[in-house]
Design an enzyme around this catalytic site. Structure first.
Site, PDB file in Angstrom:
ATOM      1  N   ARG A 111       0.807  -1.225   0.000  1.00 35.53           N
ATOM      2  CA  ARG A 111       0.000   0.000   0.000  1.00 35.53           C
ATOM      3  C   ARG A 111       0.832   1.263   0.000  1.00 35.53           C
ATOM      4  NH1 ARG A 111      -3.865  -1.796   4.858  1.00 35.53           N
ATOM      5  NH2 ARG A 111      -5.134  -3.352   3.761  1.00 35.53           N
ATOM      6  N   CYS A 150      -9.224  -1.246   6.699  1.00 33.66           N
ATOM      7  CA  CYS A 150     -10.675  -1.137   6.909  1.00 33.66           C
ATOM      8  C   CYS A 150     -11.096   0.179   7.566  1.00 33.66           C
ATOM      9  CB  CYS A 150     -11.168  -2.307   7.755  1.00 33.66           C
ATOM     10  SG  CYS A 150     -10.159  -2.673   9.193  1.00 33.66           S
ATOM     11  N   GLN A 177     -13.122  -0.961  17.239  1.00 32.42           N
ATOM     12  CA  GLN A 177     -13.119  -1.864  16.110  1.00 32.42           C
ATOM     13  C   GLN A 177     -13.637  -3.258  16.453  1.00 32.42           C
ATOM     14  OE1 GLN A 177      -9.141   0.424  14.435  1.00 32.42           O
ATOM     15  NE2 GLN A 177      -9.611  -1.579  13.608  1.00 32.42           N
ATOM     16  N   GLY A 181     -12.190  -7.863  12.351  1.00 39.48           N
ATOM     17  CA  GLY A 181     -11.026  -7.238  11.728  1.00 39.48           C
ATOM     18  C   GLY A 181      -9.732  -7.979  11.985  1.00 39.48           C
ATOM     19  N   ARG A 236     -10.025  -2.122  20.363  1.00 43.60           N
ATOM     20  CA  ARG A 236     -10.835  -3.281  19.996  1.00 43.60           C
ATOM     21  C   ARG A 236     -11.978  -3.401  21.001  1.00 43.60           C
ATOM     22  NH1 ARG A 236     -10.182  -5.657  15.296  1.00 43.60           N
ATOM     23  NH2 ARG A 236      -7.995  -6.154  15.667  1.00 43.60           N
ATOM     24  N   HIS A 243     -16.784  -1.178  12.296  1.00 41.62           N
ATOM     25  CA  HIS A 243     -15.908  -0.321  13.090  1.00 41.62           C
ATOM     26  C   HIS A 243     -16.592   1.033  13.300  1.00 41.62           C
ATOM     27  CE1 HIS A 243     -12.976  -3.339  12.554  1.00 41.62           C
ATOM     28  NE2 HIS A 243     -12.131  -2.760  11.740  1.00 41.62           N
TER      29      HIS A 243
END
Lengths: 351, 351, 351, 351
Positions: A111, A150, A177, A181, A236, A243
């Site tokens: 990325r 995400c 989140q 995930g 989390r 999310h």
């Protein structure tokens, strides 16, 4: 129209199953090949995969044989989606590019590479220009396109119209989140029942970097990050999918909550005219109830491809506060990669 | 030392039960009277109260008769703790003050009143000076002292030493709050299982106002808010006890993460020398593991009276980021009121 | 009394941590040695162990070095508690017995072996007689004693007085078991949030067999199962600690709900006179509220060693129905092994 | 075919919203009227109802005015579905019957009345014969039909083919029920997070009585219960939707697990030939994986109308054990009433 044959790399994992499910009735694409690690070799997809979704495994795909992660095994297929984990993707995806494949990858591995487009169709479809640069560099027809993390996907979709209208300079994000995930088995129940974990490996850095790349531009030498500061707190929580992110935003130009709601309300995205099958009617939906968005009620908006925003209000430290919910395994993973694949088709990038 | 007889107003509710539990073996105080709404009149505490804690109901208290919310019923008791809901507290608490009682209240009703101390002993014990002003204004010996909202209590304990050392100017807070904060029945399970609610009625305003009051000062006319901006995002998550808060902080003077850890590490609070029975050895504990604090593992630190901090790191928008966990029903409610009662004893404020 | 030095095998895992916590302030035993797999060799316990409990790791134990799973490394220690997983226990525990150690094991490996006592002190302390047989067979001084599976422990404690009074012939059990029973990481959050798993590997067989062994007798050739039928449904639910079990019971003699409550109410267990430190005042507590027992409210009764029973009522298919809650990681694991160790001390079985 | 106009009584509650959602695209029925308590009078459905489902509120219904619970307000509508709570239903439903309406009710109020059919179309459609008796008794054209309790619906669908083939004599059921079964706000989060509640008001009696009624027969004087014993343990667990039930079954004729799987596998139900729109292709689906059925993965089978069975195995106390999952708010509530409405249409019972 005859459907385009596509492959899925890493098809048996959680993200891979997401690709299989979302491609099951796709109007343009047909899953013709599924590949996974050696462990699954020789089995059918139905045998190799512990299907974890409530939607049933499509029969046809269940009967496909598991292929090795080798481009020679997928000869003739023009487009592959990659659901590979980062450590495998960084090794396997280039072998597909070398053999001329177009790869739309959900993996984190490339990325940040300068000539690899990191794209959300509604946000920065023009970044596909980097494909030319990538091909020049590699000397190959094949190329790689990626979609962001995400959480970043949801944030970028909401920030894009606000940035265009009011020019962001500061973003403070606090995420809550979902456990999906982290894949399967992922988060242990002993860690998350009656609990919050205020840390997710690598997540804050991804949010901070990828957001600036998506809102940035590309030039002849590659990606240029947007001039804005991003600071993230990644948490989390005990949620299955979806999310939630709280944002405090600072702008260079005045932006009232009403201004923001208006701009978000008319946002359709740079790819709106392309009629991409996975693109939702509205990439961003603003709800005005005081207690929305909520992951359980809002994650499935626009078949999981719409980001829902709420609680748009002033911020006494920066300028604006809001909350958003993004479906992490649809918009934030397989759905994002697939919509990128559609964007490539519309742009004539496929052989 | 003969123990001081105390009363508990609103004793049958969730917060009231917290008072009864924490006072069960208190070295200075003994619950001599419990009062509740008319509905419970004529019953014993054990009959009137649907005890919801895993710690057993103390037998002696279980046999106490439920008194009406009337100061005449508690004649002779010098100190009452109030666990009343705001709408009842605003009516009932003044009747006790008028009759000469000292009231240590967890209710929100009078926290912002200019001559009512809003106190956390380790943070601003000097604010008790307002009692003189309050008495002058009312012309009564009785008076009212309050402790802040649960989330604010945790935030203020962590900000106090940092503010003293580096002078805060900006605070962005995102909370993930336990369901016990809403009382019983409180949050419906249908609302919170597999979900986050990005809104809690009145909570953000309380955090923003009360934090500035606690870090502020008092003068002869009353409370003066600290000069700093506070912006809060309040969220409800699927946790039973323990609020988690992510903070981004801006200071007027340079503050590195190491500076912050050092300052927090030596913080003992302005009341450290008083040996208050409910005060923990350390009001703030810094953990250096990357994934702490977590509500399930850290809420009980210091018997629920210690705030645990972790993830102290730089912030690219403001200066510093960290996460904290505070036990909302102990430090943030009954425990806070009780420690205020202890502070009043030590200060010689009780008749 | 000088405390007896004890070792813990498999000390770094979930069950092992339970032993360390429960032995922290034990009046008779002192943890002098901790052993774990090679992976942890050379580290201190504090370094090797990812401590997952909210109670703090005892400092002294944290500094102990991790020893290998080798009896020579523990020379001089008379008693070891085993928290080993079954596949390791079946290999390692016999090496300790051969070297003369007394092993009190929580592992499943040898529970069904004919000459190995499977004991709950309040239920069948006389089964320790098997030690003589075991020694004769092995020709060693060392020996092995086991405690049953977590669910079985709770069931056996409740069935024992009923069986003695009314003679059971049929037991239908449906369990709702906590995730801590599966260790760490154990149950994936994706599997248990908003879900029930109607199956736990090997659990039903353990409940069925071990219950009959505990209620059975021993003769000169070993264990003899009780003459009764047991049928179990084992389910995993979204609870951290505390197994809930619904029982339908058939008896050879008439047993009304009142009879059962009376018998359970006076039950103190066969070991009541021994004053074992871990034994609760009441091994079984009957609650008469219509909605009890509940794992969150009742698992800690008797410091986790009391089994709570409720909803005692007639059954239209068999004779009696009831529900029980047992703390699976205390009474059902480390606490059970430790109480067995205490029983061995009282019985003079230690060298 | 022109769609039949239907009304929904108690439309704003949880069950009422379920009716509105399931009727949104119904091929035969169109929601023409919604009625609720006085509190909502004068508002539109969209205003009066706090819509709690992730599926969006159908626009057309959102604009319908809330009518009073008065048959005169619904003149001309032949069929009404009742989602009323029992205490209101027992007063309101008869007023509709008196005015000639056909009422398909989910309420518990009249399920046990001798001349009121209690029906699951796949199980006992012939019980509609009671309508004649009901009309004779009342002297009215209008009549009332009911569907059973959510848990019973799932149990009866699974027991029906087994009872027909092997003749049941004993049923021990242990349920683990979702919180949505208690409506909204229903179960407090403080009661169910990290917990199980081993009791649900009135539930066990409903399961025991209604199961025998559904498997029984009707004669000229009314309903006759089947000759079998049913004993239920009803538990609430931390699941949003989908009840899980463990069954131990005793039969008069031999029934092996294989026999049971075969019989369940071919079961299509007594109404299979009627092509009712809400009837699933298979009323019962047997899965052979060792860890199914699970509520999260299986509740939506057959759009929530299929009951999923698994773990079919022998029982050492009775004859057979199995587990089932039924979607309590679809098959067990609104979906059941709607399918009964369809059965009435096919049977020519509507005016």
């Amino acid at each position: 129209m005859k459907r385009i044959q596509v492959g899925v790399l890493g098809a048996t994992g959680t993200v891979g199953q997401g690709f299989v499910r979302l491609l099951a009735d796709h109007p343009w694409f047909e899953v013709a090949a599924v590949a996974a690690s050696e462990r699954s070799a020789g089995k059918s997809f139905g045998e190799a995969c512990r299907w974890r979704l409530s939607a049933p495994l499509p029969d046809r795909v269940g009967r496909l044989p598991i292929l090795p992660l080798d481009p020679r095994a997928m000869a003739g297929i023009p487009l592959v989606f990659s659901a590979l984990p980062a450590d495998v993707a960084c090794r396997v995806e280039p072998t597909f590019v070398v053999e001329g494949f177009v790869v739309s990858s959900n993996a984190t591995s490339f990325r940040q590479q300068s000539d690899v487009p990191l794209v959300v169709p509604e946000v920065n479809p023009d970044h596909l220009r980097l494909i030319d640069l990538q091909r020049r560099t590699s000397g190959r027809r094949g190329f790689l396109v990626t979609n962001p993390n995400c959480t970043t996907t949801g944030i970028a979709l909401v920030l894009k119209p606000l940035h265009d209208a009011f020019e962001l300079n500061s973003v403070v994000a606090a995420s809550m989140q979902a456990v999906s995930g982290a894949g399967y088995p992922g988060v242990a129940s002993l860690d998350i029942l009656d609990n919050v974990i205020p840390w997710i490996f690598g997540e804050e850095e991804k949010i901070e970097t990828e957001t600036r790349l998506l809102l940035g531009r590309v030039d002849e030498r590659g990606k240029v990050k947007a001039e804005l500061k991003v600071s993230a707190h990644a948490n989390r929580v005990s949620v299955l999918d979806g999310h939630t992110v709280c944002l405090s935003l600072g702008f260079r130009h005045p932006c009232t909550p009403r201004d923001a709601i208006d701009v978000l309300g008319v946002f359709r995205g740079a790819s709106a005219d392309l009629d991409l099958p996975s693109a939702p009617e509205r990439p961003v939906l603003v709800r005005e109830e005081e207690d929305r968005p909520q992951p359980r009620l809002d994650r499935d908006a626009g078949r999981g491809m719409t980001v829902t925003v709420g609680r748009v209000r002033a911020c006494s430290v920066l300028d604006l506060r809001l909350a958003l919910v993004v479906h992490n395994t649809v918009r934030g993973a397989a759905g994002g990669s697939i919509e990128n694949g559609e964007l490539l088709v519309r742009g004539g990038w496929l052989p």
